[in-house]
Design a protein around this motif. Structure first.
Motif, PDB file in Angstrom:
ATOM      1  N   LYS A 136       0.589  -1.362   0.078  1.00  0.00           N
ATOM      2  CA  LYS A 136       0.038  -0.015  -0.147  1.00  0.00           C
ATOM      3  C   LYS A 136       0.931   1.351   0.021  1.00  0.00           C
ATOM      4  O   LYS A 136       0.606   2.293  -0.903  1.00  0.00           O
ATOM      5  N   ALA A 137       1.914   1.279   0.716  1.00  0.00           N
ATOM      6  CA  ALA A 137       2.725   2.479   0.948  1.00  0.00           C
ATOM      7  C   ALA A 137       3.517   3.023  -0.499  1.00  0.00           C
ATOM      8  O   ALA A 137       3.780   4.064  -0.729  1.00  0.00           O
ATOM      9  N   ASP A 138       3.485   2.054  -1.330  1.00  0.00           N
ATOM     10  CA  ASP A 138       4.208   2.338  -2.674  1.00  0.00           C
ATOM     11  C   ASP A 138       3.227   2.479  -3.886  1.00  0.00           C
ATOM     12  O   ASP A 138       3.624   2.365  -4.972  1.00  0.00           O
ATOM     13  N   ILE A 139       2.043   2.973  -3.507  1.00  0.00           N
ATOM     14  CA  ILE A 139       1.038   2.896  -4.436  1.00  0.00           C
ATOM     15  C   ILE A 139       0.520   4.434  -4.514  1.00  0.00           C
ATOM     16  O   ILE A 139       0.392   5.184  -3.436  1.00  0.00           O
ATOM     17  N   ARG A 140       0.509   4.931  -5.770  1.00  0.00           N
ATOM     18  CA  ARG A 140       0.242   6.572  -5.872  1.00  0.00           C
ATOM     19  C   ARG A 140      -0.908   6.667  -7.065  1.00  0.00           C
ATOM     20  O   ARG A 140      -1.234   5.701  -7.696  1.00  0.00           O
ATOM     21  N   THR A 141      -1.791   7.782  -6.962  1.00  0.00           N
ATOM     22  CA  THR A 141      -2.573   8.105  -8.031  1.00  0.00           C
ATOM     23  C   THR A 141      -1.700   8.806  -9.055  1.00  0.00           C
ATOM     24  O   THR A 141      -0.679   8.966  -8.646  1.00  0.00           O
ATOM     25  N   LEU A 142      -2.266   9.117 -10.349  1.00  0.00           N
ATOM     26  CA  LEU A 142      -1.527   9.633 -11.266  1.00  0.00           C
ATOM     27  C   LEU A 142      -1.268  11.198 -10.790  1.00  0.00           C
ATOM     28  O   LEU A 142      -0.133  11.635 -10.930  1.00  0.00           O
ATOM     29  N   ASP A 143      -2.081  11.775 -10.014  1.00  0.00           N
ATOM     30  CA  ASP A 143      -1.770  13.167  -9.510  1.00  0.00           C
ATOM     31  C   ASP A 143      -0.812  13.322  -8.689  1.00  0.00           C
ATOM     32  O   ASP A 143       0.080  14.106  -8.564  1.00  0.00           O
ATOM     33  N   GLU A 144      -0.791  12.205  -7.781  1.00  0.00           N
ATOM     34  CA  GLU A 144       0.378  12.129  -6.761  1.00  0.00           C
ATOM     35  C   GLU A 144       1.764  11.973  -7.344  1.00  0.00           C
ATOM     36  O   GLU A 144       2.777  12.173  -6.682  1.00  0.00           O
ATOM     37  N   VAL A 198       4.581   0.578 -12.056  1.00  0.00           N
ATOM     38  CA  VAL A 198       3.623  -0.675 -12.752  1.00  0.00           C
ATOM     39  C   VAL A 198       2.199   0.124 -12.605  1.00  0.00           C
ATOM     40  O   VAL A 198       1.465   0.673 -11.813  1.00  0.00           O
ATOM     41  N   VAL A 199       1.597  -0.016 -13.893  1.00  0.00           N
ATOM     42  CA  VAL A 199       0.189   0.704 -14.276  1.00  0.00           C
ATOM     43  C   VAL A 199      -0.695  -0.340 -14.221  1.00  0.00           C
ATOM     44  O   VAL A 199      -0.738  -1.140 -15.180  1.00  0.00           O
ATOM     45  N   THR A 200      -1.859  -0.405 -13.620  1.00  0.00           N
ATOM     46  CA  THR A 200      -2.881  -0.976 -13.544  1.00  0.00           C
ATOM     47  C   THR A 200      -4.093  -0.600 -12.723  1.00  0.00           C
ATOM     48  O   THR A 200      -3.790   0.400 -12.056  1.00  0.00           O
ATOM     49  N   GLN A 201      -5.155  -1.118 -12.540  1.00  0.00           N
ATOM     50  CA  GLN A 201      -6.277  -0.778 -11.760  1.00  0.00           C
ATOM     51  C   GLN A 201      -6.021  -1.280 -10.525  1.00  0.00           C
ATOM     52  O   GLN A 201      -5.045  -2.180 -10.200  1.00  0.00           O
ATOM     53  N   GLU A 202      -6.292  -0.245  -9.668  1.00  0.00           N
ATOM     54  CA  GLU A 202      -6.122  -0.499  -7.953  1.00  0.00           C
ATOM     55  C   GLU A 202      -6.245  -1.885  -7.480  1.00  0.00           C
ATOM     56  O   GLU A 202      -5.551  -2.338  -6.568  1.00  0.00           O
ATOM     57  N   TYR A 203      -7.578  -2.706  -7.700  1.00  0.00           N
ATOM     58  CA  TYR A 203      -7.568  -3.784  -7.418  1.00  0.00           C
ATOM     59  C   TYR A 203      -6.463  -4.768  -7.635  1.00  0.00           C
ATOM     60  O   TYR A 203      -6.361  -5.607  -6.859  1.00  0.00           O
ATOM     61  N   HIS A 204      -5.875  -4.684  -8.700  1.00  0.00           N
ATOM     62  CA  HIS A 204      -4.629  -5.372  -9.270  1.00  0.00           C
ATOM     63  C   HIS A 204      -3.238  -5.162  -9.197  1.00  0.00           C
ATOM     64  O   HIS A 204      -2.331  -6.060  -8.719  1.00  0.00           O
ATOM     65  N   LEU A 205      -3.412  -3.711  -8.387  1.00  0.00           N
ATOM     66  CA  LEU A 205      -2.128  -3.210  -8.183  1.00  0.00           C
ATOM     67  C   LEU A 205      -1.272  -3.736  -7.143  1.00  0.00           C
ATOM     68  O   LEU A 205       0.052  -3.572  -7.074  1.00  0.00           O
ATOM     69  N   TYR A 206      -1.941  -4.038  -6.047  1.00  0.00           N
ATOM     70  CA  TYR A 206      -1.241  -4.542  -4.720  1.00  0.00           C
ATOM     71  C   TYR A 206      -0.370  -5.766  -5.162  1.00  0.00           C
ATOM     72  O   TYR A 206       0.714  -5.910  -4.713  1.00  0.00           O
ATOM     73  N   VAL A 220      -2.121   4.065 -10.105  1.00  0.00           N
ATOM     74  CA  VAL A 220      -3.516   3.597 -10.136  1.00  0.00           C
ATOM     75  C   VAL A 220      -3.980   4.223 -11.411  1.00  0.00           C
ATOM     76  O   VAL A 220      -3.875   5.419 -11.887  1.00  0.00           O
ATOM     77  N   SER A 221      -4.726   3.355 -12.375  1.00  0.00           N
ATOM     78  CA  SER A 221      -5.261   3.880 -13.658  1.00  0.00           C
ATOM     79  C   SER A 221      -6.728   3.846 -13.866  1.00  0.00           C
ATOM     80  O   SER A 221      -7.269   4.038 -14.854  1.00  0.00           O
ATOM     81  N   ASP A 222      -7.407   3.818 -12.763  1.00  0.00           N
ATOM     82  CA  ASP A 222      -8.795   3.480 -12.738  1.00  0.00           C
ATOM     83  C   ASP A 222      -9.547   4.788 -13.333  1.00  0.00           C
ATOM     84  O   ASP A 222      -9.169   5.935 -12.942  1.00  0.00           O
ATOM     85  N   GLU A 223     -10.637   4.621 -14.176  1.00  0.00           N
ATOM     86  CA  GLU A 223     -11.462   5.520 -14.347  1.00  0.00           C
ATOM     87  C   GLU A 223     -12.790   5.359 -14.036  1.00  0.00           C
ATOM     88  O   GLU A 223     -13.507   4.786 -14.927  1.00  0.00           O
TER      89      GLU A 223
END
Length: 214
Positions: free
Chosen positions: A32-40, A147-155, A172-175
């Motif tokens: 979790k600590a290594d996951i960012r949104t595009l804005d972040e 690594v780019v994918t949707q949040e559910y897959h990103l972990y 996170v690439s979720d739209e």
């Protein structure tokens, strides 16, 4: 005797449930600590950038167009590339069939939107998330990646990347929400269990491939 049998079955089921929940919690919390949104990614410091951006494959339609879930991933990768956060993008997915090539379609899409073809690499051996991360590290020689994918897959993706020795950030690439999201989530629980085992034993994919220099 019958009662004891059912007690044993119940205890086994409970143990399986505890392991399932425990492994999934471990993967999510450790990544979790290594996951960012595009804005972040615009405000988080990435000194010197990373070696590459990795896009995980998903469905491609018969006409070669990307499914919405995959298009969102590639769009996010293009944005990261245009920010100068990595010099290369690796499109990784299933490219086993002559008439079905996820990485090729992903590259075509990115190039059509201005990414130089020489900066986009295709990995047709990314059949599974762990395979992709192993190949990015061992075939492409990357030591760090986004690594780019949707949040559910990103972990799981970040967990796998760490597991094969890379410094990884998930983006996170979720739209919005996607069709069949419930089933994606259910499948992901099983995927995390499988990948956890592969990380723990240091599994080598069936399709390691020859080295490729980024």
């Amino acid at each position: 005797m019958v009662r004891g049998f059912f007690k044993g079955i119940g205890a086994a089921m409970l143990a399986c449930a505890v392991v399932l929940v425990g492994v999934n919690a471990w993967i999510v919390l450790s990544s979790k600590a290594d996951i960012r949104t595009l804005d972040e990614t615009a405000t988080h410091a990435f000194p010197g950038g990373v070696d590459c951006i990795v896009v995980l494959g998903a469905s491609v339609y018969a006409d070669g167009s990307l499914s919405p879930i995959l298009e969102n991933r590639v769009d996010a990768a293009i944005e990261l590339y245009n920010k100068g956060l990595a010099p290369a993008i690796i499109m990784s997915g299933d490219g086993r069939e002559a008439n079905y090539d996820e990485p090729g379609a992903m590259k075509d899409y990115a190039v059509s939107r201005g990414v130089p073809a020489n900066d986009v690499y295709c990995d047709p051996g990314g059949y599974h998330t762990y395979d992709t991360m192993w190949r990015v590290s061992n075939v492409f020689g990357a030591e760090s990646c986004m690594v780019v994918t949707q949040e559910y897959h990103l972990y799981r993706a970040v967990f796998d990347a760490h597991g094969v020795g890379m410094d990884a950030t998930g983006v996170v690439s979720d739209e919005g929400t996607y069709e069949n999201q419930f089933w994606y989530d259910v499948r992901e629980w099983a995927g995390r269990m499988q990948d956890c085992g592969q990380v723990l034993i240091g599994a080598v994919p069936d399709n390691p491939g020859a080295a490729i220099n980024l």
